[in-house]
Design an enzyme around this catalytic site. Structure first.
Site, PDB file in Angstrom:
ATOM      1  N   GLN A 147      -1.228   2.787   2.188  1.00 30.66           N
ATOM      2  CA  GLN A 147      -0.384   3.181   0.834  1.00 30.66           C
ATOM      3  C   GLN A 147      -1.729   4.465   0.249  1.00 30.66           C
ATOM      4  O   GLN A 147      -0.928   5.486  -0.259  1.00 30.66           O
ATOM      5  CB  GLN A 147      -1.039   1.997  -0.522  1.00 30.66           C
ATOM      6  CG  GLN A 147      -0.285   2.333  -2.007  1.00 30.66           C
ATOM      7  CD  GLN A 147       1.064   2.742  -1.725  1.00 30.66           C
ATOM      8  OE1 GLN A 147       1.881   1.780  -1.199  1.00 30.66           O
ATOM      9  NE2 GLN A 147       1.642   3.698  -2.272  1.00 30.66           N
ATOM     10  N   ASP A 182      -1.111  -1.169 -11.325  1.00 24.83           N
ATOM     11  CA  ASP A 182      -0.390  -1.950  -9.855  1.00 24.83           C
ATOM     12  C   ASP A 182      -0.370  -2.335 -10.415  1.00 24.83           C
ATOM     13  O   ASP A 182      -0.278  -3.645 -11.785  1.00 24.83           O
ATOM     14  CB  ASP A 182      -1.478  -1.883  -8.543  1.00 24.83           C
ATOM     15  CG  ASP A 182      -1.032  -2.537  -7.641  1.00 24.83           C
ATOM     16  OD1 ASP A 182       0.296  -3.187  -7.904  1.00 24.83           O
ATOM     17  OD2 ASP A 182      -1.631  -3.408  -6.700  1.00 24.83           O
ATOM     18  N   CYS A 242       2.580   2.271  -6.594  1.00 21.65           N
ATOM     19  CA  CYS A 242       2.405   1.853  -5.251  1.00 21.65           C
ATOM     20  C   CYS A 242       4.117   0.936  -4.859  1.00 21.65           C
ATOM     21  O   CYS A 242       4.743   1.094  -4.184  1.00 21.65           O
ATOM     22  CB  CYS A 242       1.843   0.997  -4.340  1.00 21.65           C
ATOM     23  SG  CYS A 242       1.266  -0.539  -5.575  1.00 21.65           S
ATOM     24  N   ARG A 289       5.567   7.110   2.117  1.00 23.69           N
ATOM     25  CA  ARG A 289       5.658   6.000   3.281  1.00 23.69           C
ATOM     26  C   ARG A 289       6.091   6.073   4.462  1.00 23.69           C
ATOM     27  O   ARG A 289       4.577   5.905   5.287  1.00 23.69           O
ATOM     28  CB  ARG A 289       5.470   4.370   2.497  1.00 23.69           C
ATOM     29  CG  ARG A 289       4.648   3.894   1.249  1.00 23.69           C
ATOM     30  CD  ARG A 289       2.550   3.773   1.157  1.00 23.69           C
ATOM     31  NE  ARG A 289       2.547   2.916   2.829  1.00 23.69           N
ATOM     32  CZ  ARG A 289       2.853   1.898   2.304  1.00 23.69           C
ATOM     33  NH1 ARG A 289       3.139   1.286   1.556  1.00 23.69           N
ATOM     34  NH2 ARG A 289       2.518   1.255   4.024  1.00 23.69           N
ATOM     35  N   ARG A 299      -0.324  -6.977   8.769  1.00 20.99           N
ATOM     36  CA  ARG A 299      -0.111  -7.433   6.783  1.00 20.99           C
ATOM     37  C   ARG A 299      -0.459  -9.116   6.767  1.00 20.99           C
ATOM     38  O   ARG A 299       0.542  -9.946   7.202  1.00 20.99           O
ATOM     39  CB  ARG A 299       1.117  -6.734   6.594  1.00 20.99           C
ATOM     40  CG  ARG A 299       1.011  -7.488   5.063  1.00 20.99           C
ATOM     41  CD  ARG A 299       2.039  -7.320   4.202  1.00 20.99           C
ATOM     42  NE  ARG A 299       1.900  -5.792   3.079  1.00 20.99           N
ATOM     43  CZ  ARG A 299       2.592  -5.503   3.074  1.00 20.99           C
ATOM     44  NH1 ARG A 299       3.686  -5.797   1.883  1.00 20.99           N
ATOM     45  NH2 ARG A 299       2.714  -4.163   2.645  1.00 20.99           N
ATOM     46  N   HIS A 330      -5.488  -1.579   0.818  1.00 27.80           N
ATOM     47  CA  HIS A 330      -4.749  -0.556   1.907  1.00 27.80           C
ATOM     48  C   HIS A 330      -4.490   0.928   2.003  1.00 27.80           C
ATOM     49  O   HIS A 330      -3.602   1.248   1.221  1.00 27.80           O
ATOM     50  CB  HIS A 330      -3.001  -1.407  -0.043  1.00 27.80           C
ATOM     51  CG  HIS A 330      -1.443  -1.400   0.696  1.00 27.80           C
ATOM     52  ND1 HIS A 330      -1.156  -0.881   2.053  1.00 27.80           N
ATOM     53  CD2 HIS A 330      -0.694  -1.261  -0.050  1.00 27.80           C
ATOM     54  CE1 HIS A 330      -0.372  -1.338   2.295  1.00 27.80           C
ATOM     55  NE2 HIS A 330       0.540  -1.362   0.885  1.00 27.80           N
TER      56      HIS A 330
END
Ligand code: CP
Ligand code: NVA
Length: 307
Positions: free
Chosen positions: A133, A225, A266, A294, A103, A130
């Site tokens: 996700q 988001d 998310c 996840r 990340r 992402h």
């Protein structure tokens, strides 16, 4: 076609890869230790150059469930921070570990890691993507609706990394996705173009606009988001809050979707900004199912890429 070696963006996967990953994730959700041998006696390195709750803890748990050892390191802990090159870091880690989960900010940096790495590199969030996700998002939609093709999904808010990966995932899965963002905050045109190219093969439709009410009309899922992603400078806050205010997902906007529509995010969310408490804490919200998924999709990814 074989799985790709690395997962840098969702479009690295084809429709068959996606189905295989989601099928395995569903299997692992029902039987979490059935692939306990995949990472036995092996380690996976997780490098976090931005904060994380879900990604870090779900990947560490997934690695443990696959029989492996997670080694999580922060940005200040590697010699990378003192000038060692990305390539030398990647080559070194590949001598120890079975996979490398990253990340960070720059997609170019992750691409350089991948180019130098003989082990799988998995993008755990960059400024533009992402992918992990989006796998959990598709799993959550499939859990709820049984199938993905033709599902009507709306994304309202910032055309950010999560939006980009959702656009790509929708294209691969054959979803009818309507995106509504304020002018100046739309998803990147080249990512939308790549997704449209995939959509031509799968029957997906990707519509990009700036009208939240139109986007959510008839939707089976409404997604949003944060308006202030981790890569966004604090100096942009006031302008963003003003631009995004009409794009808040609240009860009035949800009422324009199908009555049984789910609300997706998310996480982390910011109640009172992109979503109201009544929606994120309400009966239509599946945000913790997404968070749980996840874990299962991370396990499926590692089990597939490391097998
Ligand atoms: N959704 C997500 O990636 O959460 P974290 O930032 O907590 O990992
Ligand atoms: N778009 C958000 C996602 C956080 C999981 C960010 O990049 O900060």
């Amino acid at each position: 076609m074989a799985m790709p070696r690395h997962l840098l963006r969702t479009l690295d996967l084809g429709p068959a890869d996606l189905t295989r990953l989601l099928d395995l994730a569903a299997h692992l959700k029902a039987d979490p230790f059935s692939r306990a041998g995949v990472l036995r006696n092996q380690s996976v390195v997780l490098y976090f150059n931005k904060p994380s709750t879900r990604t870090r803890i779900s990947f560490e748990t997934a690695i443990a469930r696959l029989g492996g050892t997670p080694i999580a390191v922060g940005a200040a802990e590697l010699q990378l921070g003192r000038g060692e090159t990305i390539e030398d870091t990647a080559r070194t880690i590949a001598r120890y570990a079975r996979a490398f989960v990253i990340r960070t900010y720059s997609d170019q940096d992750v691409a350089r890691f991948a180019a130098a790495s003989s082990i799988p590199v998995i993008n755990a969030l960059t400024d533009r993507h992402h992918p992990c996700q989006s796998l959990a998002d598709l799993m959550t939609l499939r859990d709820r609706y049984g199938s993905l093709k033709g599902r009507r999904v709306a994304y309202v808010g910032d055309g950010d990394n999560v939006c980009h990966s959702l656009v790509e995932a929708a294209a691969i899965a054959g979803i009818a996705l309507a995106v509504a963002c304020p002018r100046g905050y739309a998803p990147a045109a080249e990512i939308v173009a790549d997704a449209q190219a995939m959509a031509r093969h799968t029957g997906a439709t990707i519509a990009i606009g700036d009208d939240p009410a139109a986007a959510v009309a008839g939707a089976e899922a409404v997604y949003t988001d944060t308006w202030m992603s981790m890569n966004v400078p604090e100096s942009e806050r006031a302008a963003r809050l003003a631009a995004f205010a009409p794009f808040q997902v609240n009860a009035a906007l949800m009422a324009r979707a199908r009555p049984d529509a789910i609300f997706m995010h998310c996480l982390p969310d910011h109640r009172g900004e992109e979503v109201t408490a009544e929606v994120v804490d309400g009966p239509q919200s599946v945000v913790f199912d997404q968070a749980e998924n996840r874990l299962h999709t991370a396990a499926a990814l590692l089990a597939t890429f490391c097998d």
